[in-house]
Structures are given as structure tokens and as C-alpha cells.
Design a protein around this motif. Sequence first.
Motif, mmCIF file in Angstrom:
data_model
loop_
_atom_site.group_PDB
_atom_site.id
_atom_site.type_symbol
_atom_site.label_atom_id
_atom_site.label_comp_id
_atom_site.label_asym_id
_atom_site.label_seq_id
_atom_site.Cartn_x
_atom_site.Cartn_y
_atom_site.Cartn_z
ATOM 1 N N ILE A 172 40.857 77.406 104.122
ATOM 2 C CA ILE A 172 40.046 78.621 104.119
ATOM 3 C C ILE A 172 40.523 79.490 105.275
ATOM 4 N N PRO A 173 41.194 80.585 104.977
ATOM 5 C CA PRO A 173 41.706 81.445 106.061
ATOM 6 C C PRO A 173 40.561 81.990 106.909
ATOM 7 N N PRO A 174 40.791 82.137 108.206
ATOM 8 C CA PRO A 174 39.739 82.700 109.073
ATOM 9 C C PRO A 174 39.508 84.172 108.762
ATOM 10 N N GLY A 175 38.312 84.603 109.093
ATOM 11 C CA GLY A 175 38.001 86.018 108.969
ATOM 12 C C GLY A 175 37.562 86.461 107.594
ATOM 13 N N GLY A 176 37.379 85.562 106.681
ATOM 14 C CA GLY A 176 36.931 85.954 105.351
ATOM 15 C C GLY A 176 35.454 86.285 105.337
ATOM 16 N N SER A 177 34.972 86.790 104.210
ATOM 17 C CA SER A 177 33.567 87.160 104.083
ATOM 18 C C SER A 177 32.862 86.178 103.161
ATOM 19 N N GLY A 178 31.578 85.938 103.449
ATOM 20 C CA GLY A 178 30.772 85.063 102.613
ATOM 21 C C GLY A 178 30.791 83.633 103.096
ATOM 22 N N ASP A 179 29.661 82.933 102.925
ATOM 23 C CA ASP A 179 29.573 81.551 103.362
ATOM 24 C C ASP A 179 29.541 80.577 102.187
ATOM 25 N N GLN A 180 29.940 81.065 101.009
ATOM 26 C CA GLN A 180 29.968 80.237 99.813
ATOM 27 C C GLN A 180 31.389 80.139 99.265
ATOM 28 N N VAL A 181 31.717 78.966 98.735
ATOM 29 C CA VAL A 181 32.943 78.793 97.958
ATOM 30 C C VAL A 181 32.529 78.568 96.516
ATOM 31 N N ARG A 182 33.153 79.303 95.622
ATOM 32 C CA ARG A 182 32.810 79.216 94.209
ATOM 33 C C ARG A 182 33.968 78.597 93.435
ATOM 34 N N LEU A 183 33.623 77.630 92.594
ATOM 35 C CA LEU A 183 34.581 76.957 91.727
ATOM 36 C C LEU A 183 34.355 77.381 90.284
ATOM 37 N N THR A 184 35.458 77.622 89.577
ATOM 38 C CA THR A 184 35.396 77.832 88.137
ATOM 39 C C THR A 184 36.517 77.031 87.494
ATOM 40 N N ILE A 185 36.178 76.257 86.483
ATOM 41 C CA ILE A 185 37.181 75.550 85.687
ATOM 42 C C ILE A 185 37.062 76.047 84.262
ATOM 43 N N ARG A 186 38.207 76.548 83.746
ATOM 44 C CA ARG A 186 38.233 77.136 82.404
ATOM 45 C C ARG A 186 39.352 76.503 81.586
ATOM 46 N N THR A 187 39.300 76.744 80.291
ATOM 47 C CA THR A 187 40.441 76.444 79.436
ATOM 48 C C THR A 187 41.467 77.559 79.596
ATOM 49 N N PRO A 188 42.726 77.352 79.167
ATOM 50 C CA PRO A 188 43.722 78.434 79.264
ATOM 51 C C PRO A 188 43.301 79.692 78.517
ATOM 52 N N GLU A 189 42.440 79.541 77.503
ATOM 53 C CA GLU A 189 41.973 80.708 76.754
ATOM 54 C C GLU A 189 40.845 81.438 77.466
ATOM 55 N N GLY A 190 40.360 80.865 78.575
ATOM 56 C CA GLY A 190 39.329 81.544 79.346
ATOM 57 C C GLY A 190 37.921 81.019 79.140
ATOM 58 N N ARG A 191 37.736 80.003 78.297
ATOM 59 C CA ARG A 191 36.391 79.474 78.080
ATOM 60 C C ARG A 191 35.960 78.677 79.312
ATOM 61 N N LEU A 229 43.644 72.827 81.790
ATOM 62 C CA LEU A 229 42.607 73.464 82.598
ATOM 63 C C LEU A 229 43.193 74.536 83.500
ATOM 64 N N ARG A 230 42.340 75.476 83.852
ATOM 65 C CA ARG A 230 42.663 76.458 84.897
ATOM 66 C C ARG A 230 41.589 76.341 85.959
ATOM 67 N N VAL A 231 41.997 75.990 87.185
ATOM 68 C CA VAL A 231 41.049 75.749 88.273
ATOM 69 C C VAL A 231 41.166 76.876 89.284
ATOM 70 N N THR A 232 40.026 77.493 89.608
ATOM 71 C CA THR A 232 39.997 78.605 90.559
ATOM 72 C C THR A 232 38.941 78.340 91.622
ATOM 73 N N LEU A 233 39.342 78.504 92.891
ATOM 74 C CA LEU A 233 38.426 78.427 94.024
ATOM 75 C C LEU A 233 38.479 79.757 94.767
ATOM 76 N N LYS A 234 37.297 80.335 95.027
ATOM 77 C CA LYS A 234 37.251 81.641 95.691
ATOM 78 C C LYS A 234 36.183 81.651 96.777
ATOM 79 N N ARG A 235 36.479 82.372 97.845
ATOM 80 C CA ARG A 235 35.476 82.712 98.852
ATOM 81 C C ARG A 235 35.309 84.224 98.817
ATOM 82 N N GLY A 236 34.177 84.664 98.329
ATOM 83 C CA GLY A 236 34.037 86.088 98.072
ATOM 84 C C GLY A 236 35.081 86.506 97.046
ATOM 85 N N GLU A 237 35.888 87.498 97.389
ATOM 86 C CA GLU A 237 36.971 87.922 96.483
ATOM 87 C C GLU A 237 38.300 87.287 96.845
ATOM 88 N N ALA A 238 38.309 86.514 97.926
ATOM 89 C CA ALA A 238 39.550 85.874 98.361
ATOM 90 C C ALA A 238 39.808 84.622 97.533
#
Length: 480
Positions: free
Chosen positions: A451-470, A421-430
Motif C-alpha cells: 500500500i503506497p504511502p499518502g493514499g486516501s481512504g482507510d478501506q481496501v476493497r476487493l472485487t473478484i470477477r469472471t473475465p466477462e465482468g460478472r 478470475l480477475r482479482v482487483t484490490l483498490k484503496r480509494g481509486e488507487a
Amino acid sequence: MAMHARSSIRVRFMVGVLSICASYAAVQAAEPEPDRVSLSEETVTWNTVKYATDAENGFVSGSLDTRTIVDRRFRARVLENRYLKIVLVPEFGGRILSIVYKPTGHEQLYRTEVGVPYGIKGGTFYYDWLMVYGGIFPTFPDAEHGKTWLKPWDFAVVNESAGEVTVSMSFKDDFEYSAAPAKFGRSTGIEATYYVTLKAGRAALDARVVLKNPQPKAIQYEYWTCTTLAPGSDPKHPKTTGSAEIIAPIDAYRTPHWSANLSEGDESAGEGRSRFEKLRYFRNWPTMGIAYAAPDMGGGNFWGVINHDNEEGIIRIADNKVTRGLKMWTWGFSSFTNETDPRKDPNPQRPYVELWAGVSDQFFHSAVFPAQDEVSIPETYSPTVGMSNVTHANDNILVNLAAGASGVNLQFFSIEPATPLRVTLKRGEAVLFDDAMQADPKNGNRISAPIPPGGSGDQVRLTIRTPEGRELIAAETTIK
């Protein structure tokens, strides 16, 4: 000297070759054997108190003898892979009797140790009595366990290979019980087939209920999948523990008037509804009773139970726009605190959580089955480990995602644990977290990221993919 040097080179070369071969052999030996699915048969024995039924399955008055325990034997089918052992009993209600999760060795479904008839001549059930065995099973065409819970279903093997086994259990509603209480309908002619599939490498059971109305006219009917859940249990003595929680993405529930006492601990949500807060926990059920998701599941695609004693759960994942109803039932928490030896004190009030998925919002609210139409209900039943809640789910991954001002916390369970798996957590573009991971089928996976202070957006987005990107799952949560 020259010949000696060549001899030394040959020796070093051979040693190198042998070393490479040994390393290759070690790697090959370390690789796990490919997973396989098997289908076998076994006899299961169920204890019940002594009783008798007539030719139509009606209860014979005066036949109940709770002092005598008898054996009933069924021909069971067993589906098994690396992660799961599934036991089916077609001849008693077409049911999935047991789901054992092998990495922990625990049972996920309830199964009564001694069956005791109840509700006899009370006008509540189709045959004017009922007896719980447990597991997961289809109920139709009426409410309150329908008319097929004790009937033999036809069994067939649909597909059998090393990579997948699919079997079916089928039943047709083409009969009527002459002494059924007046509130139950007549024969509908509905044809039901319950497909059960286990795939290699998959730590979840996939099922599909297919209902057909062969008649040239629309009919009124009810369909419910009944599940009796006891995740994280001893396989020999499965039961719901005092730390069980109903996991469902709903905000409110309602009760029949005779179960109104269930809602006394929860705030009103208006219009006869209560907030689904305290009643999530088995320990807060004061007595037996029924609660329905209100107005219904609202499209939420999962529900189930987590045992917080060991953070093991069992979750049903399905399109709950089709099965929009969620009925919740227990005997009350006293069934746990006052539990007795079932062989010395046989009684039906035992600790389990019964959750139902229905095509209507509650019992005795019929749905319309169009003429010569078909209803298909795919379901996935997945164990969970290491998760205290479920916020998002599909038939790939189950997720518990939460974020506060200081950080984000993620728990997840992969239904195909061998898939990298590839696990990604983002706040905005951070980017808060981005790394390769391997699923842990025994403990589950946990990630915490600041979560570093001063970032933009009030949502955290999770994406879990296969190594191939699915993409396997994507989810968002609001920072609280």
C-alpha cells in the motif's frame, strides 16, 4: 529443376499441415475432460458396541456390552465429481456421512469409529439415550438431537445428469415415543425434506432443507442442522486435531450455567456474555460443554472449522437470518490429548467439533411455525485450502482479507476452480492489484500487495470477477 522445386514445396506444405495437426491434437489432449457427476451405491459398515433397543427405539436396560463390538451395515449413496466424494446414509438419520476433498484426499467430516451409547436414562435426549455417528444431519422438532437422528429417511433421486445430481431424503414427524422425558413435545406433523446437490465443476456441496407445517394452526418447534466437523483428516480415521479453530463472524457467546467454566479464559462482554476469542480454539475447551453465539449469528452468513495443521477447512455458507442460532459443542480438548484406541477402550468422548445451525437462538427456545407455512434453508458446504481464516464468503468464493499500513494480504478459495478470475484490490481509486488468475484447488490462492504511502481512504476493497465482468464476490477491510 522446376518439377523438383514443386515437389519440395509439396513436401514442405505437407510437413506444415502435419505439424499444425499435431499441435492441435496436443492442445486437445492437454485439455481436461469435462467434469461429470455420478451417483452410485455402496455398503458402509459401522462398528458399535453391543446393545439393544425396543420397538420404539428406547434403550433396553442391561443390554449394553462395551466388551463386544458388532458391525452395522447401511446402504449408502455416493455422489462424486472431480473435486468431491460425498457419502449419504439415508437410513440412519438422513445424514451426509462423509465429504472427501479429492485434491488433498482428506476427509472434512467427523465419523466415530466405534459407536457408544451414552446419556442412558438421564432425561437429556428424546429416546433417553444417544449415540454419535457423525456427519451432517437435520434434527427436529425438539432440541438435543430431536427424534429423527436414528430413523430411516425416505430416499429419492430428483435429478440425475452428467452436469448435476440432486437427491432427497424425507421424513414426517407423525409419531411419539411413549417414554420420552416430559420436556419434549408431542408429534408436530412437520414434513422435512433434505435436498442434496452436487454439480459438475463445483468444489462444494449444495443442500436445502425444506420444512412444511401442513396443519391449520401455528405450532412450536425447533430445527437444527447438526454438523460434526474434522477438516483435513485421514479418511480412515477422521478427527479434529489440536490445531482446530472455530471460524465464525461473531463477537460474543454465552453458556448455560452448567457450562460456565468454558468462559473462564475469555473477557466478559457484559450481560452474561463472553468475548469469542480464546474459545475459538479447540485447545482452549477445558471440558465438554455448550456455547451459543450471543445474541445470535447477527446475520453472518458463514461458520465452520479450519485445521491449522494443514490449513484445510470446511465452511457452511447459509442465510443465518433464517438459521440465526449457532450452538458450539466439543467433549473438551482432553478428548484429543487423552485419546485412546476406540476398539480397546470404546467411549463416546472423542475429538470433534460439533456446530449447529438453528431457527432459534438456543436449545429449548422454540420458534413459531405458522399454519400451513414452509421454511426453506439453503446451505453450501465448501472445503477450504490454504486459508488461515475466513472473513467473507458466498456460494462462489471464500475470502480472507486483511490490510495493514504496509500492505494487503488476500487468501481465497474458488468454489468453481476451473473458472478464470480477475482479482482487483483498490484503496480509494488507487489500484493495488489487478490481474487475471486461475484458482488453485489444491493449495488455494494468496496475494500480497504493498500500500503506497499518502493514499486516501482507510478501506481496501476487493472485487473478484469472471473475465466477462460478472462479479463473484466483493469485500472490504479496514487498514489497521
